[in-house]
Enzyme design. Structure first.
Site, mmCIF file in Angstrom:
data_model
loop_
_atom_site.group_PDB
_atom_site.id
_atom_site.type_symbol
_atom_site.label_atom_id
_atom_site.label_comp_id
_atom_site.label_asym_id
_atom_site.label_seq_id
_atom_site.Cartn_x
_atom_site.Cartn_y
_atom_site.Cartn_z
ATOM 1 N N ILE A 115 0.887 -1.160 0.000
ATOM 2 C CA ILE A 115 0.000 0.000 0.000
ATOM 3 C C ILE A 115 0.926 1.211 0.000
ATOM 4 O O ILE A 115 1.828 1.316 0.836
ATOM 5 C CB ILE A 115 -0.952 -0.008 1.227
ATOM 6 C CG1 ILE A 115 -1.853 1.232 1.228
ATOM 7 C CG2 ILE A 115 -0.210 -0.138 2.531
ATOM 8 C CD1 ILE A 115 -2.931 1.195 2.320
ATOM 9 N N SER A 116 0.763 2.095 -0.975
ATOM 10 C CA SER A 116 1.649 3.249 -1.096
ATOM 11 C C SER A 116 1.519 4.168 0.114
ATOM 12 O O SER A 116 0.500 4.171 0.802
ATOM 13 C CB SER A 116 1.321 4.049 -2.363
ATOM 14 O OG SER A 116 1.627 3.327 -3.528
#
Length: 215
Positions: free
Chosen positions: A63-64
């Site tokens: 997840i960025s």
């Protein structure tokens, strides 16, 4: 899992941090403040969910960090009701941010377990403007095209020609371009059927965009 006052306070702090880093679009910041990011990551990392950093979500994917999510979203210059293709659903967090901006989201993921998990989560949030697909992001969704905007959330070693064809005239694609440790964030605008304009922005680090699917 609950969204407590503590979580909400941490999101407010995160939004202030993102403002300090140069994110200006208020509707993007409001989406970040509203969405409980800790729902989208493993419980192991819940205490750190509102730090500005990425987390593993399985299958070699991440997840960025919130800054990257906000930065890419801001570059899209979204308008209400637009049709947006997202390549790389991952956890579903970026899809949720897009959904909060009153656009119609079509998101595709090549890892079936991640796609299934994200779909359940997004459905639980009640997003009726998000459609999830399991498939090869390089091929996009030709049956659903054309799109006003396309967002790619993995490092692309090449500009996918199939995706350029699925972009409306005057539409824009945001894509982290390049191989190696860092990529340049690029925005491509389709000027007419055969002409495109490219702008280059800051450098980021993404997991690689791969062809094919994995079940």
């Amino acid at each position: 899992m609950q969204d407590t006052f503590r979580h909400q306070g941490l999101r407010k702090r995160l939004v202030q941090e993102l403002r300090g880093l140069g994110i200006k679009e208020e509707k993007v910041l409001l989406a970040i403040e509203k969405i409980p990011r800790h729902f989208f990551i493993q419980t192991t990392f819940e205490d750190d969910a509102y730090d500005n950093k990425p987390f593993p979500i399985g299958r070699g994917q991440t997840i960025s960090n919130p800054y990257t999510v906000a930065y890419q979203t801001e570059l899209l210059e979204l308008n209400d009701g637009e049709k947006v293709l997202e390549i790389g659903t991952g956890s579903g967090y970026q899809s949720a941010v897009l959904a909060e901006l009153n656009v119609n989201v079509y998101t595709i993921e090549r890892h079936q377990p991640l796609s299934n998990k994200a779909k359940r989560l997004l459905d639980n949030f009640g997003y009726t403007n998000v459609k999830t697909f399991y498939g090869d992001g390089f091929k996009g969704l030709p049956d659903e095209a054309p799109f006003d905007k396309i967002l790619i959330t993995a490092a692309a070693p090449e500009i996918p020609k199939d995706l350029l064809r699925q972009l409306k005239v005057n539409g824009m694609m945001v894509i982290p371009f390049g191989e190696g440790d860092t990529q340049e964030m690029i925005r491509i605008k389709r000027l007419d059927n055969n002409e495109f304009e490219k702008e280059t922005f800051s450098t980021f680090t993404f997991v690689p965009m791969l062809k094919g699917v994995e079940d």
